[in-house]
Design a protein around this motif. Sequence first.
Motif, short mmCIF file in Angstrom:
data_model
loop_
_atom_site.label_atom_id
_atom_site.label_comp_id
_atom_site.label_asym_id
_atom_site.label_seq_id
_atom_site.Cartn_x
_atom_site.Cartn_y
_atom_site.Cartn_z
N GLU A 70 0.81 -1.22 0.00
CA GLU A 70 0.00 0.00 0.00
C GLU A 70 0.84 1.27 0.00
N MET A 71 2.15 1.14 0.22
CA MET A 71 3.00 2.31 0.41
C MET A 71 3.64 2.79 -0.88
N LEU A 72 3.55 4.10 -1.14
CA LEU A 72 4.32 4.70 -2.22
C LEU A 72 5.75 4.88 -1.74
N THR A 73 6.70 4.54 -2.59
CA THR A 73 8.10 4.55 -2.16
C THR A 73 9.02 4.96 -3.30
N GLU A 74 10.19 5.44 -2.96
CA GLU A 74 11.21 5.71 -3.96
C GLU A 74 11.74 4.38 -4.50
N ILE A 75 12.32 4.46 -5.70
CA ILE A 75 12.91 3.28 -6.32
C ILE A 75 14.43 3.39 -6.22
N LEU A 76 15.06 2.35 -5.74
CA LEU A 76 16.52 2.34 -5.61
C LEU A 76 17.17 1.85 -6.90
N GLU A 77 18.36 2.35 -7.18
CA GLU A 77 19.08 1.94 -8.40
C GLU A 77 19.25 0.43 -8.46
N GLU A 78 19.55 -0.19 -7.31
CA GLU A 78 19.81 -1.64 -7.31
C GLU A 78 18.55 -2.47 -7.50
N GLU A 79 17.39 -1.82 -7.52
CA GLU A 79 16.13 -2.54 -7.77
C GLU A 79 15.74 -2.53 -9.25
N LEU A 80 16.57 -1.93 -10.10
CA LEU A 80 16.24 -1.78 -11.51
C LEU A 80 17.11 -2.63 -12.41
N ILE A 81 16.50 -3.15 -13.48
CA ILE A 81 17.22 -3.81 -14.56
C ILE A 81 16.66 -3.27 -15.88
N PRO A 82 17.46 -3.30 -16.95
CA PRO A 82 16.89 -2.90 -18.25
C PRO A 82 15.63 -3.72 -18.55
N LEU A 83 14.62 -3.08 -19.13
CA LEU A 83 13.38 -3.78 -19.44
C LEU A 83 13.70 -5.04 -20.24
N PRO A 84 13.34 -6.21 -19.73
CA PRO A 84 13.75 -7.46 -20.39
C PRO A 84 13.11 -7.63 -21.77
N GLU A 85 13.80 -8.33 -22.62
CA GLU A 85 13.24 -8.70 -23.92
C GLU A 85 11.98 -9.54 -23.69
N GLY A 86 10.93 -9.21 -24.38
CA GLY A 86 9.67 -9.94 -24.21
C GLY A 86 8.72 -9.29 -23.22
N ALA A 87 9.18 -8.24 -22.50
CA ALA A 87 8.29 -7.52 -21.58
C ALA A 87 7.34 -6.64 -22.40
N THR A 88 6.19 -6.33 -21.81
CA THR A 88 5.18 -5.51 -22.48
C THR A 88 4.80 -4.34 -21.60
N LEU A 89 4.76 -3.15 -22.17
CA LEU A 89 4.27 -1.98 -21.43
C LEU A 89 2.75 -1.91 -21.57
N VAL A 90 2.07 -1.68 -20.46
CA VAL A 90 0.60 -1.58 -20.47
C VAL A 90 0.18 -0.40 -19.60
N SER A 91 -0.95 0.20 -19.98
CA SER A 91 -1.53 1.25 -19.13
C SER A 91 -2.45 0.60 -18.11
N LEU A 92 -2.52 1.16 -16.92
CA LEU A 92 -3.35 0.63 -15.85
C LEU A 92 -4.70 1.35 -15.89
N PRO A 93 -5.78 0.66 -16.20
CA PRO A 93 -7.07 1.33 -16.37
C PRO A 93 -7.55 2.02 -15.11
N ASP A 94 -8.21 3.16 -15.28
CA ASP A 94 -8.83 3.90 -14.17
C ASP A 94 -7.80 4.31 -13.11
N THR A 95 -6.64 4.77 -13.56
CA THR A 95 -5.60 5.22 -12.63
C THR A 95 -5.06 6.58 -13.05
N VAL A 96 -4.40 7.21 -12.09
CA VAL A 96 -3.61 8.43 -12.33
C VAL A 96 -2.18 8.12 -11.89
N PRO A 97 -1.18 8.43 -12.72
CA PRO A 97 0.20 8.18 -12.31
C PRO A 97 0.65 9.12 -11.20
#
Length: 421
Positions: free
Chosen positions: A26-53
Amino acid sequence: MYLVYADEQGRVYDHPEAFAVARNGEMLTEILEEELIPLPEGATLVSLPDTVPVGMDPESGEMRRLDGFTAVGALLPQGFTRLLLPGYVKTDKQKKFPLFGYTAVVWKDGAFWAAARQSDDPFQWNPLNFPMEELQHRVEQTLSQFPENRILRHLSHCALEYECLTASNNFFHRWEGSLPVSYTCNAGCYGCISEQPEESGFPSPQTRMNFKPTEDELVEVMLHHLKTPESIISFGQGCEGEPSTMAGIIVPAMRRVRQTTDMGLININTNAGLTDHIKGIVDAGLDLMRVSIISAIDEHYNAYYRPRGYTLENVARSAEYAASKGVYTSINYLCFPGVFDREEEMEAMINFIRRTGIRLIQLRNLNIDPESYLEMIPKAQGEVFGMKQAIEIYQQELPDVVIGSFTHVPPKELQNRKNMG
């Protein structure tokens, strides 16, 4: 790392100023560098319906909504574990997301990055290894060879319509192939992908098999697939209920197959609640057992699985029995950021794994509407570590247990199992 968002037409943008944030439970949080990887091959970007970023002001550090736009997440390919959810707020809290595993995604160094870790080598589960034209040809070829087999006809639909890779393997004649057997289930899983009540608010993304196969049909599919030492045939697929409810035909079918060949491996994906049925299947020559689980805490387990006539204790006893008979046992651990990494969840699961002799943790991203799930389960009681640190703690506490996404079976253990049989 900058916020990624979409407009009403689905066009994706990176924000020139606002930093990306994510959700851990439930918590909004910062993202740490070590938690990120380049978007993997085969991943899909999708919009989340009925949301605000939601993003972060780089100067004040305040969280800010980006009204008029939609939050964006990534759907990861097999072999990658989600570490954080996208940062969003819902515009309509009554609306539920389709059953997918949404992952936080950011724009960094001129490219998309995802809050994830690679848990396994995804080669065998890369859609590029399943060319559709060749699959269609192989499906036609197999169905002409077995025109009366309803299981293979059902799997052809799963392979061609849902692009299920496990079903496709039956026709490519390799790796892990499906053997759905049950249209009934002894659980009412909240996130079931093949059967949902109308009042649930979200449709099942696929249909469940609607017939009871015969013993002969099972034997035919098994012998068709088990042609190499590495081939696996698996009961318990997303398009069926609980396979152990059909032990009455699984057991004799397995015995007939093992009288004919010792080639390949027989696996069951199961909730393991029907301990007596599981014992019969184990004794018939089972090689691998993969237990679906979301928690080793009764209240949480029961809220999600809604078991009918069994308890978490039955699950533990089934896993203990299988391990004692030389079956290579694993758990399909349904993971959700902000829940998997709770102190009390980790303590209970580590104790469960030690007790039952589980050899492998197969991390699975839980496909579910976040708000619905979090409302249903107990609140956190202790510290919440974050997914990355939680996985590292599992590695420290269970050094002899493999942590990945797919089945890992050392060849010497397979040989020992065959000798025991």
